[in-house]
Design a protein around this motif. Structure first.
Motif, PDB file in Angstrom:
ATOM      1  N   PHE A 290       0.967  -1.351  -0.050  1.00 27.75           N
ATOM      2  CA  PHE A 290       0.029  -0.114   0.036  1.00 27.75           C
ATOM      3  C   PHE A 290       0.951   1.311  -0.042  1.00 27.75           C
ATOM      4  CE2 PHE A 290      -2.292  -3.229   2.205  1.00 27.75           C
ATOM      5  CZ  PHE A 290      -3.565  -3.355   1.589  1.00 27.75           C
ATOM      6  N   SER A 291       0.181   2.294  -0.407  1.00 31.04           N
ATOM      7  CA  SER A 291       0.955   3.641  -0.203  1.00 31.04           C
ATOM      8  C   SER A 291       0.217   4.374   0.751  1.00 31.04           C
ATOM      9  CB  SER A 291       0.746   4.608  -1.331  1.00 31.04           C
ATOM     10  OG  SER A 291       1.559   4.124  -2.464  1.00 31.04           O
ATOM     11  N   HIS A 292       1.090   5.121   1.824  1.00 33.08           N
ATOM     12  CA  HIS A 292       0.517   5.678   3.087  1.00 33.08           C
ATOM     13  C   HIS A 292       0.693   7.109   3.193  1.00 33.08           C
ATOM     14  CE1 HIS A 292       0.043   1.576   5.437  1.00 33.08           C
ATOM     15  NE2 HIS A 292       1.058   1.292   4.184  1.00 33.08           N
ATOM     16  N   THR A 293      -0.333   7.809   3.594  1.00 34.78           N
ATOM     17  CA  THR A 293      -0.016   9.061   4.163  1.00 34.78           C
ATOM     18  C   THR A 293      -0.328   9.131   5.689  1.00 34.78           C
ATOM     19  OG1 THR A 293      -1.057   9.877   1.990  1.00 34.78           O
ATOM     20  CG2 THR A 293      -1.007  11.471   3.757  1.00 34.78           C
ATOM     21  N   VAL A 294       0.964   9.796   6.175  1.00 37.35           N
ATOM     22  CA  VAL A 294       0.834   9.532   7.720  1.00 37.35           C
ATOM     23  C   VAL A 294       1.015  10.911   8.451  1.00 37.35           C
ATOM     24  CG1 VAL A 294       2.542   8.423   9.570  1.00 37.35           C
ATOM     25  CG2 VAL A 294       2.096   7.371   7.330  1.00 37.35           C
ATOM     26  N   SER A 295       0.335  10.776   9.724  1.00 35.85           N
ATOM     27  CA  SER A 295       0.496  12.126  10.618  1.00 35.85           C
ATOM     28  C   SER A 295       0.794  11.319  12.000  1.00 35.85           C
ATOM     29  CB  SER A 295      -0.622  12.801  10.665  1.00 35.85           C
ATOM     30  OG  SER A 295      -1.046  13.285   9.450  1.00 35.85           O
ATOM     31  N   LEU A 296       1.680  12.028  12.755  1.00 36.83           N
ATOM     32  CA  LEU A 296       2.101  11.521  14.066  1.00 36.83           C
ATOM     33  C   LEU A 296       1.630  12.605  15.106  1.00 36.83           C
ATOM     34  CD1 LEU A 296       4.338   9.709  12.265  1.00 36.83           C
ATOM     35  CD2 LEU A 296       5.729   9.701  14.398  1.00 36.83           C
ATOM     36  N   ASP A 297       1.509  12.016  16.181  1.00 39.85           N
ATOM     37  CA  ASP A 297       1.270  13.108  17.478  1.00 39.85           C
ATOM     38  C   ASP A 297       2.592  13.594  17.754  1.00 39.85           C
ATOM     39  OD1 ASP A 297       2.313  10.864  18.702  1.00 39.85           O
ATOM     40  OD2 ASP A 297       1.159  11.023  20.520  1.00 39.85           O
ATOM     41  N   LYS A 298       2.658  14.608  18.967  1.00 38.52           N
ATOM     42  CA  LYS A 298       3.665  15.044  19.166  1.00 38.52           C
ATOM     43  C   LYS A 298       4.628  14.358  19.754  1.00 38.52           C
ATOM     44  CE  LYS A 298       2.222  20.084  19.145  1.00 38.52           C
ATOM     45  NZ  LYS A 298       1.857  21.289  19.922  1.00 38.52           N
ATOM     46  N   ALA A 299       4.406  13.488  20.694  1.00 36.01           N
ATOM     47  CA  ALA A 299       5.174  12.657  21.511  1.00 36.01           C
ATOM     48  C   ALA A 299       5.659  11.488  20.629  1.00 36.01           C
ATOM     49  CB  ALA A 299       4.404  11.783  22.748  1.00 36.01           C
ATOM     50  N   CYS A 300       5.219  11.400  19.246  1.00 35.88           N
ATOM     51  CA  CYS A 300       5.607  10.348  18.512  1.00 35.88           C
ATOM     52  C   CYS A 300       5.144   8.894  19.198  1.00 35.88           C
ATOM     53  CB  CYS A 300       7.273  10.315  18.191  1.00 35.88           C
ATOM     54  SG  CYS A 300       7.728  11.765  17.284  1.00 35.88           S
ATOM     55  N   SER A 301       4.115   8.766  19.592  1.00 38.37           N
ATOM     56  CA  SER A 301       3.672   7.578  20.239  1.00 38.37           C
ATOM     57  C   SER A 301       2.638   6.930  19.462  1.00 38.37           C
ATOM     58  CB  SER A 301       3.243   7.798  21.819  1.00 38.37           C
ATOM     59  OG  SER A 301       2.104   8.611  21.769  1.00 38.37           O
ATOM     60  N   LEU A 302       1.796   7.837  18.872  1.00 41.51           N
ATOM     61  CA  LEU A 302       0.682   7.360  17.892  1.00 41.51           C
ATOM     62  C   LEU A 302       0.944   7.957  16.527  1.00 41.51           C
ATOM     63  CD1 LEU A 302      -2.183   8.267  20.329  1.00 41.51           C
ATOM     64  CD2 LEU A 302      -1.413   5.752  19.754  1.00 41.51           C
ATOM     65  N   PHE A 303       0.454   7.274  15.520  1.00 37.45           N
ATOM     66  CA  PHE A 303       0.374   7.758  14.320  1.00 37.45           C
ATOM     67  C   PHE A 303      -0.991   7.113  13.523  1.00 37.45           C
ATOM     68  CE2 PHE A 303       2.604   3.966  13.138  1.00 37.45           C
ATOM     69  CZ  PHE A 303       2.208   3.463  11.877  1.00 37.45           C
ATOM     70  N   VAL A 304      -1.519   8.099  12.523  1.00 34.62           N
ATOM     71  CA  VAL A 304      -2.603   7.663  11.751  1.00 34.62           C
ATOM     72  C   VAL A 304      -2.232   7.740  10.379  1.00 34.62           C
ATOM     73  CG1 VAL A 304      -3.627  10.208  11.691  1.00 34.62           C
ATOM     74  CG2 VAL A 304      -5.141   8.223  11.356  1.00 34.62           C
ATOM     75  N   SER A 305      -2.570   6.674   9.745  1.00 32.26           N
ATOM     76  CA  SER A 305      -2.254   6.526   8.171  1.00 32.26           C
ATOM     77  C   SER A 305      -3.487   6.172   7.353  1.00 32.26           C
ATOM     78  CB  SER A 305      -1.521   5.053   8.198  1.00 32.26           C
ATOM     79  OG  SER A 305      -1.050   4.834   6.665  1.00 32.26           O
ATOM     80  N   VAL A 306      -3.609   7.040   6.232  1.00 30.88           N
ATOM     81  CA  VAL A 306      -4.567   6.632   5.305  1.00 30.88           C
ATOM     82  C   VAL A 306      -3.792   6.073   4.100  1.00 30.88           C
ATOM     83  CG1 VAL A 306      -6.025   7.747   3.780  1.00 30.88           C
ATOM     84  CG2 VAL A 306      -5.824   8.966   5.781  1.00 30.88           C
ATOM     85  N   TYR A 307      -4.301   4.767   3.770  1.00 36.10           N
ATOM     86  CA  TYR A 307      -3.461   3.960   2.948  1.00 36.10           C
ATOM     87  C   TYR A 307      -4.405   3.431   2.060  1.00 36.10           C
ATOM     88  CZ  TYR A 307      -4.569   0.195   5.935  1.00 36.10           C
ATOM     89  OH  TYR A 307      -5.134  -0.874   6.830  1.00 36.10           O
ATOM     90  N   SER A 308      -3.914   3.080   0.721  1.00 36.86           N
ATOM     91  CA  SER A 308      -4.541   2.468  -0.360  1.00 36.86           C
ATOM     92  C   SER A 308      -3.523   1.847  -1.102  1.00 36.86           C
ATOM     93  CB  SER A 308      -5.294   3.480  -1.154  1.00 36.86           C
ATOM     94  OG  SER A 308      -4.583   4.221  -1.600  1.00 36.86           O
ATOM     95  N   SER A 309      -4.123   1.095  -2.116  1.00 39.49           N
ATOM     96  CA  SER A 309      -3.363   0.555  -3.280  1.00 39.49           C
ATOM     97  C   SER A 309      -4.037   0.438  -4.528  1.00 39.49           C
ATOM     98  CB  SER A 309      -3.014  -1.035  -3.189  1.00 39.49           C
ATOM     99  OG  SER A 309      -4.391  -1.784  -3.279  1.00 39.49           O
ATOM    100  N   VAL A 310      -3.584   0.415  -5.676  1.00 36.55           N
ATOM    101  CA  VAL A 310      -4.540   0.157  -6.818  1.00 36.55           C
ATOM    102  C   VAL A 310      -5.641  -0.325  -6.726  1.00 36.55           C
ATOM    103  CG1 VAL A 310      -4.402  -0.447  -9.304  1.00 36.55           C
ATOM    104  CG2 VAL A 310      -2.405   0.843  -8.448  1.00 36.55           C
ATOM    105  N   GLN A 311      -5.699  -1.563  -6.049  1.00 36.46           N
ATOM    106  CA  GLN A 311      -7.021  -2.460  -5.961  1.00 36.46           C
ATOM    107  C   GLN A 311      -7.593  -2.152  -4.848  1.00 36.46           C
ATOM    108  OE1 GLN A 311      -7.427  -4.723  -8.317  1.00 36.46           O
ATOM    109  NE2 GLN A 311      -5.543  -4.277  -9.519  1.00 36.46           N
ATOM    110  N   HIS A 312      -7.186  -1.328  -3.769  1.00 44.62           N
ATOM    111  CA  HIS A 312      -8.200  -1.006  -2.686  1.00 44.62           C
ATOM    112  C   HIS A 312      -8.441   0.289  -2.506  1.00 44.62           C
ATOM    113  CE1 HIS A 312      -6.203  -5.154  -2.112  1.00 44.62           C
ATOM    114  NE2 HIS A 312      -7.248  -5.501  -1.510  1.00 44.62           N
TER     115      HIS A 312
END
Length: 850
Positions: free
Chosen positions: A534-556
């Motif tokens: 997949f390809s991921h677009t990622v954002s982290l919290d300030k403490a670098c303890s959590l991250f959120v990823s919006v991800y997809s592939s050509v098929q998904h």
């Protein structure tokens, strides 16, 4: 030089008679229905993709809960708004229900101002509603612009398990300004202070007292552009469009002084003078009574805007009153005095301790860049009775370069600069990014800080001081990452406790973006934290303890998850990510048919990547008309392992109507290293089509559905330029071309982009001549119905002047063409009506002529 027509090794592909699709032609209304059906599919897909994430920890009676805010379109909604989810305390991967932070708020009710329209164009925004926000995380205070106004709200709910009928109504920030207020920012020292740009000047407002104050007075707002060339806090067109900096002011982040009655605040801002920049006149929309619009636009080889850094200083009373008087601070000597080669201020801001202002400056050729550190004391207060020449500059800390870089190709500007706390007054350390190895990588840099020698005197010549202080004082530079792959230049996240840096990169594949972690203290092999495939677009919290990823592939289709980061005994080697909540699951989309990725060995020695869509009525053995969708220019990568049903849904529409669709990234596109991108240096338009044709013919030799006698080339902007070049240079390959908003002559395009790739016209006359579509007019075909040109009449990026010059040349040469003009559209077609007409027009043209 242009590619010559010759024998190609893949000519045998078209040797057998093509089998054609025998379905009847559709009427305009039937084609319009196809476009509308695709739009419904797009609406269903785009509503599920969140953006602009912020993590916030909230203390409750039951402990601490983490809330994730984001922008998205709620169920049955049509526009972006502020939403949130609360992460489960047990960190299990539950599906998290979305909650609307704001209820009954319709932000787009009202006509967007001209300034808002232009900012949307610079940022390439296609969504409506709330498109950005500023937030104070520990308070849950939000400020955001909408419908030419500013709004604020506070999420102060202590109970995170709220009922569905909970309502937070945003409050409009009152104003006396007549017109749009843009680029709002919350003061980091007093969150009741909000700054914004109005009519080319910097303003502030106090949320409690309700007072509002204009801080700068450089823009008169009357008399037209010729009589009013200066703005404060707003970057020039070129800096916004070509260097991706959309703000021109920055709050000082640390307190420096205060009194019992008032606090002192400071804002660094850029003053832009466009006195010598050419004014272009553009036909305004048919609904505009004025008829003509004006823009400052520096064409290649002409004068750019001049920029100056200044500081505005003001005081606020304890009751929130904005006290009279604001002090301007000017640099004792302008940056251009120290750095005569400087052309652009591409980045600026404060160091975290507020001791210094930094500026990244770039020369006109974009082959030399420096990071300059400017002590706050170097900005002197100015009043009518104080002359700048009266200051003894020898008694103040010097301005100095802490990093310099040169390239014989060009320097791509980036956003990666992280200053570490100073452990010594004589040194400063920071994380930086550079393509000096041929690929963008991270570097841990330490530079020496100079102080004036004891025998300094005011008579010291500027040239002598440049020798002492303005040479790069770098003492250590350690490569944090390395290899034949790219680090993304947009953002990094730094865990100073564990001495780790998190970054987005393409280490595993040039087609997939992932989140990686590596130690900047003892660099080793980066650890990938996101799921492959997949390809991921990622954002982290300030403490670098959590991250959120919006991800997809050509098929998904896109999905979104939150992950918790954990560390072993050796964090840089044993960092892991575990899912702890699903924001959206992959959407079932049976109507959508995904493209297929392919790779092939190019004659250039590189492995090239492409993708293709089968025609939906595909019958093995039959050959189908084919559209080569092209961009082909720098800074863009079309072929990735990411879902193509959003930005490229029109390609799905073409496939649904019986066309094969092919896209190829040749040399000149990004994320493959500087050498790969620089293939086009000095020769735009003369080398790209050859590689597009090579890839198309290679694919046609491997699949059975491409009819090489019916190939169309279609693109927008640089892709529109290459569509014209494709038809002129290879009319034997391309039966038809659809050129949207095309560059026609690079002398008409802006300095920042054009000169990066072609140099100034005086230094590369042949490059400008050979790269101009006007040089190929005689090679355009004489047959009718092979060329369709599409352009927005009020395009302020690739001006309609380009198409005017093209049409005039075609008329003089008596060459046939079709022209579709959209009077109320800019560089991107934004309105629903125009978009529907454009897509229907493309289907109709292809159906009738391919």
């Amino acid at each position: 030089m242009a590619s010559e027509v010759g024998v190609d090794p893949y000519d045998h592909v078209s040797g057998s008679p093509p089998q054609t699709n025998t379905t009847g032609k559709k009427s305009w209304d039937e084609l319009r229905k196809c476009v509308r059906d695709t739009r419904k599919l797009l609406t269903a897909l785009v509503s599920s993709v969140p953006t602009s994430f912020t993590f916030r920890n909230i203390s409750t009676d039951n402990g601490t809960v983490t809330r994730l805010y984001f922008l998205g379109v709620p169920i049955k909604g049509r526009e972006n708004t502020l939403l949130y989810v609360d992460l489960p305390s047990d960190f299990q991967d539950y599906v998290l229900p979305w909650q609307s932070l704001l209820d009954s708020f319709q932000p787009s009710s009202g006509q967007l101002s001209r300034e808002e329209q232009l900012m949307r164009e610079r940022k390439r925004l296609g969504i409506y509603g709330i498109t950005s926000y500023d937030v104070v995380e520990n308070e849950g205070k939000f400020v955001f612009p909408a419908c030419s106004s500013l709004f604020t709200c506070v999420d102060n709910t202590m109970d995170c398990h709220v009922e569905d009928d909970r309502v937070i109504l945003p409050t409009a920030i009152s104003t006396s300004c007549l017109g749009a207020r843009l680029d709002p920012k919350i003061c980091p020292l007093d969150t009741n202070l909000v700054s914004f740009i109005h009519n080319g000047d910097l303003w502030i407002t106090h949320l409690i007292s309700g007072q509002e104050k204009r801080l700068t007075f450089v823009h008169k707002g009357e008399g037209g552009l010729a009589a009013d060339p200066c703005v404060a806090g707003v970057p020039s067109f070129v800096v916004q469009e070509e260097f991706d900096r959309y703000t021109g002011y920055w709050w000082m982040p640390k307190v420096t002084q205060s009194t019992d009655e008032a606090s002192t605040f400071r804002i660094l801002y850029e003053e832009v003078d466009e006195s010598d920049v050419e004014i272009l006149h553009v036909f305004a929309p048919v609904t505009d009574d004025q008829g003509i619009d004006e823009y400052r636009y520096p064409r290649a080889g002409t004068t750019n805007a001049r920029s100056t850094l200044k500081i505005i200083e003001f005081e606020v009373g304890e009751d929130g009153s904005l006290l009279e008087g604001a002090v301007e601070r000017h640099m004792m000597e302008p940056l251009s005095s120290f750095c005569p080669w400087m052309e652009y201020i591409v980045r600026a801001g404060w160091t975290p301790d507020s001791k210094y202002v930094y500026a990244q400056v770039l020369d006109r050729e974009q082959q030399q860049l420096a990071v300059i550190l400017i002590p706050f004391e170097y900005f002197m207060p100015i009043s009518s009775d104080i002359e700048m020449s009266s200051f003894d500059t020898s008694s103040y800390p010097p301005l100095q370069f802490i990093y310099r870089e040169t390239s014989n190709i060009w320097i791509n500007v980036h956003d990666i600069l992280h200053f570490f706390p100073q452990s010594s007054p004589d040194e400063i350390s920071f994380l930086w990014s550079s393509e000096k190895s041929g690929y963008r990588h991270l570097y841990h840099v330490t530079s020496k800080l100079q102080t004036p020698p004891p025998d300094s005197n005011h008579a010291m010549e500027l040239e002598d001081r440049s020798q002492d202080f303005l040479q790069s004082q770098m003492v250590r530079e350690v490569a944090v990452t390395q290899g034949d792959w790219e680090v993304n230049g947009k953002q990094i996240w730094v865990d100073e406790l564990r001495k780790l840096v998190y970054f987005n990169g393409l280490k595993d594949s040039p087609l997939e973006t992932h989140l990686y972690c590596v130690s900047y203290n003892s660099p080793g092999e980066p650890v990938r934290l996101t799921q492959p495939g997949f390809s991921h677009t990622v954002s982290l919290d300030k403490a670098c303890s959590l991250f959120v990823s919006v991800y997809s592939s050509v098929q998904h289709t896109p999905r979104c998850k939150v992950y918790r980061i954990s560390h072993g005994d050796h964090p840089s080697q044993h960092t892991q990510a575990e899912p702890c909540g699903t924001v959206i699951s992959s959407t079932s989309c049976p109507e959508y048919r995904a493209p297929e990725l392919f790779s092939y060995p190019s004659k250039s020695g590189y492995t090239m990547h492409g993708m293709y869509y089968h025609p939906h009525n595909y019958d093995p053995g039959a050959r189908y008309p084919t559209v080569l969708f092209v961009y082909g220019g720098p800074q863009v990568q079309l072929v990735t392992n990411a879902f193509k049903g959003l930005k490229f849904l029109r390609l799905h529409t073409l496939a649904s109507q019986g066309y094969a669709v092919v896209t190829i990234d040749g040399r000149g596109s990004c994320n493959r290293g500087l050498q790969f991108e620089s293939h086009i240096k000095g020769k735009l338009g003369t080398v790209e089509i050859e590689e597009q044709v090579e890839g198309l013919l290679w694919l046609a030799s491997k699949v059975d559905f491409i009819d090489l006698t019916r190939i169309a080339i279609h693109g927008w902007s640089y892709g529109g330029y290459l569509a014209l070049m494709g038809l002129a240079q290879r009319p034997d390959i391309f039966k038809a071309a659809i050129a949207g908003a095309p560059v026609v002559n690079w002398i008409l395009y802006d300095t920042g982009y054009t000169e990066r790739y072609l140099d100034v016209p005086q230094a590369n006359k042949d490059g400008y001549t050979n790269g101009s579509v006007l040089s190929y007019i005689d090679r355009f075909p004489d047959e009718e119905n092979r060329l369709l040109i599409i352009h927005g009449l009020i395009d302020e990026n690739v001006h309609f002047h380009h198409t005017s010059h093209l049409v005039n040349a075609l008329v003089k040469a008596c060459k046939p063409y079709q022209l579709q003009v959209y009077p109320n559209e800019r560089h991107g077609i934004r309105s629903h009506e125009s978009s529907e007409h454009y897509k229907t027009m493309v289907l109709s043209f292809l159906q009738n002529n391919l």
